[in-house]
Design an enzyme around this catalytic site. Structure first.
Site, short mmCIF file in Angstrom:
data_model
loop_
_atom_site.label_atom_id
_atom_site.label_comp_id
_atom_site.label_asym_id
_atom_site.label_seq_id
_atom_site.Cartn_x
_atom_site.Cartn_y
_atom_site.Cartn_z
N TRP A 1 1.32 -2.91 -0.61
CA TRP A 1 0.23 -2.99 -1.58
C TRP A 1 -0.13 -4.47 -1.78
O TRP A 1 0.77 -5.30 -2.00
CB TRP A 1 0.69 -2.36 -2.89
CG TRP A 1 -0.32 -2.38 -4.00
CD1 TRP A 1 -1.61 -1.99 -3.93
CD2 TRP A 1 -0.08 -2.78 -5.36
NE1 TRP A 1 -2.22 -2.13 -5.16
CE2 TRP A 1 -1.29 -2.61 -6.06
CE3 TRP A 1 1.04 -3.27 -6.05
CZ2 TRP A 1 -1.43 -2.91 -7.40
CZ3 TRP A 1 0.91 -3.56 -7.40
CH2 TRP A 1 -0.31 -3.38 -8.06
N LYS B 1 -1.45 7.41 -11.62
CA LYS B 1 -1.90 8.44 -10.68
C LYS B 1 -1.41 9.83 -11.07
O LYS B 1 -2.18 10.77 -11.13
CB LYS B 1 -1.40 8.13 -9.26
CG LYS B 1 -1.27 6.68 -8.94
CD LYS B 1 -2.56 6.07 -8.50
CE LYS B 1 -2.38 4.57 -8.40
NZ LYS B 1 -3.36 3.88 -7.65
N ASP C 1 9.39 0.67 -6.27
CA ASP C 1 8.07 0.81 -6.88
C ASP C 1 7.69 2.28 -6.76
O ASP C 1 7.48 2.78 -5.65
CB ASP C 1 7.07 -0.09 -6.14
CG ASP C 1 5.68 -0.01 -6.76
OD1 ASP C 1 5.49 0.78 -7.71
OD2 ASP C 1 4.77 -0.72 -6.28
N1 KET Z 1 2.38 0.05 -6.84
C1 KET Z 1 1.67 0.55 -5.83
C2 KET Z 1 2.36 0.80 -4.54
C3 KET Z 1 0.31 0.81 -6.01
O1 KET Z 1 -0.35 1.31 -4.98
C4 KET Z 1 -0.32 0.54 -7.24
C5 KET Z 1 -1.75 0.79 -7.41
C6 KET Z 1 0.49 0.05 -8.27
C7 KET Z 1 1.83 -0.19 -8.04
C8 KET Z 1 -0.02 -0.27 -9.64
O2 KET Z 1 -0.71 0.69 -10.29
P1 KET Z 1 -0.88 0.63 -11.88
O3 KET Z 1 -2.28 1.05 -12.10
O4 KET Z 1 -0.61 -0.77 -12.33
O5 KET Z 1 0.11 1.57 -12.41
N2 KET Z 1 -2.55 0.93 -6.43
C9 KET Z 1 -3.96 1.26 -6.43
C10 KET Z 1 -4.79 0.59 -7.47
C11 KET Z 1 -4.71 -0.90 -7.49
O6 KET Z 1 -4.78 -1.56 -6.45
O7 KET Z 1 -4.60 -1.43 -8.62
C12 KET Z 1 -4.53 1.02 -5.01
O8 KET Z 1 -3.80 0.58 -4.11
O9 KET Z 1 -5.71 1.37 -4.79
#
Ligand code: KET
Length: 424
Positions: free
Chosen positions: A153, A270, A234
């Site tokens: 990510w 999610k 994660d």
């Molecule tokens: N870890 C991973 C692997 C991840 O894909 C995301 C979010 C997060 C943590 C953090 O998500 P949060 O909303 O802080 O709980 N990924 C998607 C959104 C982004 O980039 O913020 C994405 O990859 O599209």
């Protein structure tokens, strides 16, 4: 009479004042975020056929954001409860939420929880949990190097580097097989210095959609424990990989069962669709209850000067759902429906490309799991699809399967077909 300030106390007369150049004139324009910037570009496009497959955000068959029914119900209950107030939460967040979150990821009967070896703090979604964990490690852990998978990510390297850790990568994805480079992974972790931190995606690896098998996880565990590498999980997609919350936590539980230590960052963005509520948790599993208590006291010193304490609403929704057997059950059904819709999108896209005779092997679309497909399309092909078809995705060729619907799949298949046959 008002007293006047003597000239010598005022210093030299201002040279610029409100009419001069900005004191920020040298600030350069920063590029948009590689993932969230895709949505910015999408929003500016007036085309009626545009599709946003950039950010990992679930959409319905109608292309609309989804608020789960169970979430709406929980919110209604919270609003109707006149005894609820808006006081500050403690620095560590909502106690119920923390307990329930630990059980969700480690399992209801987890000995580590029963032995009080786990400290859990509510943080600002997955990102905030990673950041708090990383800041804690930078201050209190002897080895400040973290190994992250290649690729990973896009925010991982930034979160860890800004927290004060040194970021290195380990091999993960093999573009030739579109699968796991397991040999490379084992070699790189074997060569890591003893004690190094290793970031692991608990399930549904982002962006590749490729996870180790259970047997491979077991080998990774043995290697990491033998080298005293510290796991930092994660978990942003629990329930999204398989549709089953327990199955998607298997990797984490394997590492907890051996009695060793680890960190885990959880996100409810999610799996409960609580993206904008910013609700998540950081857990640190320790060897003893005494250590866990001390670790928690230090986590509070990380959090307090950063944002003081976390927000109350999202955590209250989660706690309401997790502590009620019937609401929890309703959640698992809605979660499974989201996961199933994504799997069905995989099959439909695969079939559409097969029907068109698009050159290449597209089986990875159905083999990969979670929200994303790592298509293998290159930057030029992605740019072509955006320009000619108004399909928005990250430049590494990742598409969010959750953003697709039966209506948009033919359009995407046309775009991929033309990109593959005309652009290289
Ligand atoms: N870890 C991973 C692997 C991840 O894909 C995301 C979010 C997060 C943590 C953090 O998500 P949060 O909303 O802080 O709980 N990924 C998607 C959104 C982004 O980039 O913020 C994405 O990859 O599209």
């Amino acid at each position: 009479m008002a007293s006047t300030i003597p000239d010598e106390m005022l210093g030299p007369a201002p040279t610029s004042g409100s009419h001069g150049p900005s004191v920020f004139a040298d600030v350069v324009q920063a590029p948009e975020d590689p993932i969230l910037g895709v949505t910015v570009a999408y929003n500016k496009d007036p085309s009626p056929v545009k599709v946003n497959l950039g950010v990992g955000a679930y959409r319905t068959e109608e292309g609309k954001p989804l608020v789960l029914n169970v979430v709406r119900r929980a919110e209604q209950m919270l609003v109707n409860d006149g005894s609820r107030v808006k006081e500050y939460l403690p620095i560590t967040g909502l106690a119920d939420f923390n307990k329930l979150s630990a059980k969700l990821i480690f399992g209801v009967d987890s000995p580590a929880i029963q032995e009080k070896r786990v400290t859990t703090v509510q943080c600002l979604s997955g990102t905030g949990s990673l950041r708090v964990g990383a800041e804690f490690l930078a201050r209190h852990y002897h080895q400040r190097t973290i190994y992250i998978p290649l690729p990973t990510w896009g925010n991982h390297p930034k979160v860890f580097a800004l927290a004060g850790l040194f970021v290195k990568t380990y091999r993960y994805y093999d573009p030739a097989t579109r699968g796991l480079n397991f040999q490379g992974l084992l070699e790189d972790l074997s060569a890591a210095p003893s004690g190094a931190i290793v970031l692991l995606h608990a399930c549904a690896h982002n962006p590749t959609g490729v996870d180790p098998t259970f047997e491979q996880w077991e080998q990774i565990r043995q290697l990491m424990r033998s080298k005293t590498l510290l796991p930092f999980f994660d978990s942003a997609y629990q329930g999204f990989a398989s549709g089953n919350l327990d199955a998607d936590a298997q990797s984490v539980r394997l590492f907890v069962e051996d009695g060793g230590e680890l960190l885990a960052a959880q996100s409810y963005a999610k799996n409960m669709g609580l993206y904008g509520e910013r609700v998540g948790a950081l857990s640190i599993v320790c060897k003893t209850a005494d250590v866990a208590t001390k670790v928690e006291s230090q986590l509070k010193l990380v959090i307090r000067p950063m944002y003081s304490s976390p927000p109350i609403h999202g955590a209250s929704i989660v706690a309401t759902i997790l502590k009620d057997r019937e609401m929890y059950h309703e959640w698992t059904i809605e979660l499974k429906a989201m996961a199933d819709r994504i799997i069905s999108m995989r099959h439909q896209l695969f079939e559409a490309l097969r029907a068109k005779g698009t050159p290449g092997d597209w089986t990875h679309i159905i083999k990969q799991i979670g929200m994303f497909t790592f298509t293998g399309l290159n930057t030029e092909q992605v740019a072509f699809m955006t320009k000619e078809y108004h399909i928005y995705m990250t430049s590494d060729g990742r598409i969010s399967m959750a953003g697709l619907s039966s209506k948009t799949i033919p359009h995407l298949a046309d775009a991929i077909h033309e990109a593959i046959t005309c652009v290289n």
